[in-house]
Design a protein around this motif. Sequence first.
Motif, mmCIF file in Angstrom:
data_model
loop_
_atom_site.group_PDB
_atom_site.id
_atom_site.type_symbol
_atom_site.label_atom_id
_atom_site.label_comp_id
_atom_site.label_asym_id
_atom_site.label_seq_id
_atom_site.Cartn_x
_atom_site.Cartn_y
_atom_site.Cartn_z
ATOM 1 N N MET A 1 -10.729 -6.240 0.125
ATOM 2 C CA MET A 1 -11.636 -7.072 -0.683
ATOM 3 C C MET A 1 -11.899 -6.494 -2.071
ATOM 4 O O MET A 1 -12.531 -7.161 -2.886
ATOM 5 N N ALA A 2 -11.447 -5.313 -2.351
ATOM 6 C CA ALA A 2 -11.728 -4.681 -3.643
ATOM 7 C C ALA A 2 -10.976 -5.409 -4.758
ATOM 8 O O ALA A 2 -9.749 -5.493 -4.735
ATOM 9 N N GLY A 3 -11.708 -5.919 -5.712
ATOM 10 C CA GLY A 3 -11.088 -6.635 -6.830
ATOM 11 C C GLY A 3 -10.537 -5.708 -7.892
ATOM 12 O O GLY A 3 -9.484 -5.960 -8.470
ATOM 13 N N LEU A 4 -11.257 -4.620 -8.173
ATOM 14 C CA LEU A 4 -10.812 -3.640 -9.162
ATOM 15 C C LEU A 4 -10.743 -2.282 -8.490
ATOM 16 O O LEU A 4 -11.743 -1.789 -7.965
ATOM 17 N N VAL A 5 -9.548 -1.708 -8.475
ATOM 18 C CA VAL A 5 -9.309 -0.431 -7.802
ATOM 19 C C VAL A 5 -8.858 0.596 -8.837
ATOM 20 O O VAL A 5 -7.901 0.361 -9.579
ATOM 21 N N ALA A 6 -9.544 1.730 -8.889
ATOM 22 C CA ALA A 6 -9.089 2.866 -9.688
ATOM 23 C C ALA A 6 -8.283 3.759 -8.752
ATOM 24 O O ALA A 6 -8.766 4.143 -7.689
ATOM 25 N N CYS A 7 -7.067 4.045 -9.132
ATOM 26 C CA CYS A 7 -6.194 4.868 -8.302
ATOM 27 C C CYS A 7 -5.490 5.871 -9.207
ATOM 28 O O CYS A 7 -5.911 6.066 -10.353
ATOM 29 N N TYR A 8 -4.467 6.514 -8.716
ATOM 30 C CA TYR A 8 -3.677 7.451 -9.509
ATOM 31 C C TYR A 8 -2.215 7.299 -9.145
ATOM 32 O O TYR A 8 -1.876 6.807 -8.071
ATOM 33 N N TRP A 9 -1.335 7.693 -10.057
ATOM 34 C CA TRP A 9 0.097 7.663 -9.817
ATOM 35 C C TRP A 9 0.495 9.065 -9.395
ATOM 36 O O TRP A 9 0.453 10.004 -10.180
ATOM 37 N N SER A 10 0.860 9.226 -8.140
ATOM 38 C CA SER A 10 1.111 10.554 -7.577
ATOM 39 C C SER A 10 2.339 11.216 -8.201
ATOM 40 O O SER A 10 3.253 10.551 -8.692
ATOM 41 N N THR A 11 2.307 12.546 -8.149
ATOM 42 C CA THR A 11 3.433 13.345 -8.622
ATOM 43 C C THR A 11 3.727 14.439 -7.600
ATOM 44 O O THR A 11 2.847 14.841 -6.833
ATOM 45 N N GLY A 12 4.953 14.911 -7.613
ATOM 46 C CA GLY A 12 5.328 16.048 -6.770
ATOM 47 C C GLY A 12 5.049 15.805 -5.293
ATOM 48 O O GLY A 12 5.436 14.788 -4.728
ATOM 49 N N THR A 13 4.332 16.746 -4.687
ATOM 50 C CA THR A 13 4.059 16.689 -3.257
ATOM 51 C C THR A 13 2.678 16.113 -2.932
ATOM 52 O O THR A 13 2.221 16.225 -1.794
ATOM 53 N N GLU A 14 2.028 15.505 -3.925
ATOM 54 C CA GLU A 14 0.769 14.811 -3.621
ATOM 55 C C GLU A 14 1.061 13.686 -2.639
ATOM 56 O O GLU A 14 2.177 13.147 -2.635
ATOM 57 N N PRO A 15 0.080 13.294 -1.826
ATOM 58 C CA PRO A 15 0.295 12.105 -1.004
ATOM 59 C C PRO A 15 0.705 10.941 -1.920
ATOM 60 O O PRO A 15 0.023 10.629 -2.893
ATOM 61 N N GLU A 16 1.842 10.371 -1.652
ATOM 62 C CA GLU A 16 2.470 9.397 -2.537
ATOM 63 C C GLU A 16 1.662 8.104 -2.620
ATOM 64 O O GLU A 16 1.254 7.562 -1.599
ATOM 65 N N THR A 17 1.424 7.638 -3.850
ATOM 66 C CA THR A 17 0.631 6.430 -4.069
ATOM 67 C C THR A 17 1.426 5.277 -4.663
ATOM 68 O O THR A 17 0.869 4.188 -4.830
ATOM 69 N N HIS A 18 2.690 5.456 -4.974
ATOM 70 C CA HIS A 18 3.440 4.406 -5.663
ATOM 71 C C HIS A 18 3.461 3.109 -4.849
ATOM 72 O O HIS A 18 3.195 2.034 -5.390
ATOM 73 N N GLY A 19 3.761 3.218 -3.562
ATOM 74 C CA GLY A 19 3.762 2.034 -2.702
ATOM 75 C C GLY A 19 2.376 1.443 -2.531
ATOM 76 O O GLY A 19 2.212 0.223 -2.457
ATOM 77 N N LEU A 20 1.357 2.293 -2.474
ATOM 78 C CA LEU A 20 -0.020 1.828 -2.346
ATOM 79 C C LEU A 20 -0.447 1.046 -3.583
ATOM 80 O O LEU A 20 -1.005 -0.053 -3.481
#
Length: 189
Positions: A41-60
């Motif tokens: 339901m979140a209309g505006l989401v602040a996220c991050y673009w992962s790098t290296g071995t961070e938990p990957e967020t690209h698909g998210l």
Amino acid sequence: MDKLNLRRELSSARASLSPEQLRANAIKVRETLLDQPWVQMAGLVACYWSTGTEPETHGLVFALWKHGATVVLPVLREDYDLDWAVYDGPDSLAPGRFGIMEPVDTRRGVDAIRTAALVIVPALAVDRKTGVRLGRGGGSYDRALTRVGPNVPTVALLHDGELIDDLPAEPHDRHVRFAVTPQGLISLM
């Protein structure tokens, strides 16, 4: 253990994860988050673009955007604070400072995070009792999290073993309300 040595230990553990384990972790974390009604339901989401071995967020990030959320990603400023810009698909990114991908959209300012309905942040570890997060040491996300309203879900993405007891904390360290690991969602506050 002090923060510097803890960061080294956690970074070393992440470096030992295989590409297959990193992919499997990313899928589990993404699916856990996307299953939550308050994420859907979140209309505006602040996220991050992962790098290296961070938990990957690209698909998210892509999935949130495809499901109709407006996703803002950070743009690192000269003073190490975070500006924000809108993600508008994979072609809307370009390398920024330190080679981290950033949206090419108009910068919305450091206060843009105030209007987010959901904030997803990176962390090397989170204290399971207090929700204090351990970042990389620059303080960028600690500053950004001070601008987030008290009722907004703040979520740190972690690998297994990164939710720990008695994380060293200083007054400027910010808390998150949730952590997501490959094992699932943990409410911290």
